[in-house]
Enzyme design. Structure first.
Site, mmCIF file in Angstrom:
data_model
loop_
_atom_site.group_PDB
_atom_site.id
_atom_site.type_symbol
_atom_site.label_atom_id
_atom_site.label_comp_id
_atom_site.label_asym_id
_atom_site.label_seq_id
_atom_site.Cartn_x
_atom_site.Cartn_y
_atom_site.Cartn_z
ATOM 1 N N HIS A 472 55.325 9.303 13.251
ATOM 2 C CA HIS A 472 55.317 10.060 11.909
ATOM 3 C C HIS A 472 54.631 9.434 10.839
ATOM 4 C CE1 HIS A 472 59.753 11.194 13.804
ATOM 5 N NE2 HIS A 472 58.771 11.891 14.517
ATOM 6 N N PRO A 473 53.345 9.356 10.742
ATOM 7 C CA PRO A 473 52.648 8.777 9.716
ATOM 8 C C PRO A 473 52.584 9.733 8.496
ATOM 9 C CG PRO A 473 51.082 9.570 11.340
ATOM 10 C CD PRO A 473 52.422 9.512 11.994
#
Length: 541
Positions: A472-473
């Site tokens: 989930h960057p």
């Protein structure tokens, strides 16, 4: 000389969720010429469409950029694989398919940080606009949108027991994670249709591919933005390895994600001027925050051996079991082949001082060392827990000036005392759930990290040993009202005309859950902003 690919009103870089939404919305006007560039190939690989196929898409150069982090001090010097989708649909073609908006608090905080129009009440209509929810239209859900959202098509007794154990620990059940508060436990809703993956390409791109004013190029890897007199006027790229160029009379829209967008900006001379000059790139715009503010959810994968109930470890260990799984999918589109990587979700708080949940569990009736490897040879379940609001901040930057070099990705996991404290609390809470009466019949035994870790210091070290990314960057082209931010609240790159960033990189702070649904919302809102600005300019002219 690069091949001239023509003139367009909008050139979109990246056919992930945001790019697919924008291509759909902007090409709805027949007078607008839209070009969508995708570095990867077509989404005709069978394992993209079978939900469990993420196991064959992650770590596969056909569908994955094959990135990796640098060695992380907080993880005991380990480097992690960092999957990013490289195919039509982007990460929505290889991700966990979980539909999760986050919390109202997330977006209200964005607004409080100086981003008008980004509060929960502001963005909810954009969530609803794209959604085709299985339960139909309501105050919170849409039913006329393109993105199909359904319940999962499976059931496991061990997951029911974990949910009951969480309830015995004070975590109530909930009917819906997506109403602005996600506290409680429930099965995740997923972007699937009748047991098949419903990627952004399938939802938004496939229905409009025949539009005469929309052109989609695959095998088109952007190498540099064309900047003229303070304005983005086009994109240089390679098309199946050969140099090419396309021009944008209106705007260039970066939708390459939290890794790709800042890297393309830096390669084009937009970033920290001193660093760019040192590697031989002429700085065009000094924006030191490009690539900084990287945030990601670190998951701690606690594994418990159990007995007395089936798990996927045993079912998939024999030819007969695998045959049953395949037959169930072929005949009914049900069973393990429809499984998202995680099935049961739990949102709760790491301590009483938290106003809203700051922990998310992804509970799975299986266990393995890491995705892509074989399941363990014993029955087990995994309770993966992540800190939803990490305070650690990392960065993404060019390794060198060569377009073919992999970027430097340094999330700096567990680099703050607060993140280590939350990790310790998360492990202790997981142990309490595993010890609850509902799980007693299955005699859970902690396999990872192992009961030898007991003190806070030992548990913090254990978190670094079992922690891994949950993919989930966000945050690397931060939206803000301050001059240091990369984009303004209308997602325009500060200091340049004709250029916007529209993807997870613009998030000032990470949302409290999985990130695909927020990215779709961001693109929906961005499309409205772009069309509004175009209309304003046309009237002024």
């Amino acid at each position: 000389m690069p091949t001239d690919q023509g003139d367009y009103d909008y050139v979109i870089v990246g056919a992930g969720p945001a790019g697919c939404v924008l291509a759909n919305r902007l090409s709805a006007n027949p007078a607008s010429r839209v070009l969508l560039l995708e570095a990867g190939g077509r989404d005709n690989y069978i394992w993209i469409h079978i939900p469990v196929g993420y196991l064959y898409c992650i770590g596969n150069p056909r569908t994955d950029w094959m990135f990796a982090t640098e060695a992380e001090a907080g993880l005991g010097g380990r480097a992690l694989g960092y999957p990013r989708g490289r195919v039509l649909g982007g990460c929505s073609a290889i991700n966990g398919m979980i539909y999760m908006r986050g919390q109202a608090r997330d977006y209200d905080l964005w607004r409080q940080m100086g981003n008008p129009g980004w509060g929960w009440d502001d963005v909810l209509p954009y969530f609803r606009r794209s959604e085709n929810h299985f339960a139909g239209a309501s105050e919170m859900h849409g039913a006329e949108g393109e993105l199909r959202v359904e319940t999962q098509r499976l059931s496991w007794p061990i997951l029911e027991a974990v949910q009951q154990a969480a309830e015995q620990c004070g975590i109530a059940r909930t009917a819906d994670f997506n109403r602005g508060t996600n506290e409680g436990s429930a099965y995740f809703e997923v972007t699937q249709q009748r047991g098949t993956r419903f990627s952004a390409a399938r939802a938004f791109l496939k229905p409009v591919r025949a539009r005469a004013n929309l052109r989609v190029l695959t095998g088109a890897e952007a190498t540099r933005l064309v900047i003229r007199d303070g304005r983005a006027t086009g994109v240089e790229f390679t098309l199946n390895g050969a140099p090419a160029i396309a021009r944008a009379a209106g705007e260039v829209l970066l939708t390459a994600g939290a890794i790709g967008s800042p890297i393309l900006l830096q390669r084009s001379g937009i970033g920290d001027a001193a660093s760019l000059a040192a590697m031989g790139i002429a700085p065009l715009l000094d924006r030191p925050e490009v690539g900084r503010n990287l945030q990601d959810h670190l998951q701690l994968r606690l594994v418990y051996k159990i007995s007395g109930t089936p798990t996927l470890n045993a079912l998939a260990s024999s030819w007969l079991g695998r045959a049953r799984i395949g037959l169930d999918y072929a005949l009914r589109r049900r069973g393990p082949m429809t499984m998202a990587p995680s099935q049961l979700g739990i949102f709760t708080r790491s301590g009483p001082e938290k106003d809203t949940p700051d922990l998310q569990y992804h509970v799975q009736p299986l266990s393995l060392e890491k995705f892509g490897e074989d399941l363990h040879p014993f029955p087990a379940f995994t309770a993966s827990v992540c800190n939803l609001r990490p305070t650690s901040r990392g960065e993404v930057r060019l390794r060198d000036a060569s377009p073919g070099s992999k970027p430097i990705i340094a999330p700096h996991y567990l680099s703050t005392e607060e993140d280590r404290r939350v990790a310790v609390a998360a492990i202790r809470l997981t142990r309490a759930i595993a010890a609850a009466p509902a799980l007693a019949p299955f005699r859970p035994q902690e396999f990872k990290p192992g009961i030898a870790a007991q003190t806070d210091a030992e548990l913090a070290a254990a978190a670094g040993q079992i922690g891994t990314t949950i993919f989930h960057p966000v945050g690397t082209c931060r939206m803000g009202a301050d001059d240091a931010s990369v984009v303004d609240p209308r997602l325009r790159v500060r200091g340049l005309a004709g250029l916007r960033v529209i993807d997870a990189s613009i998030m000032p702070t990470i949302t409290s859950g999985n990130t695909q649904a927020p990215v779709v919302m961001i693109a929906e809102k961005a499309a409205a902003l772009i069309l509004e600005d175009a209309m304003t300019q046309a009237r002024a002219a």
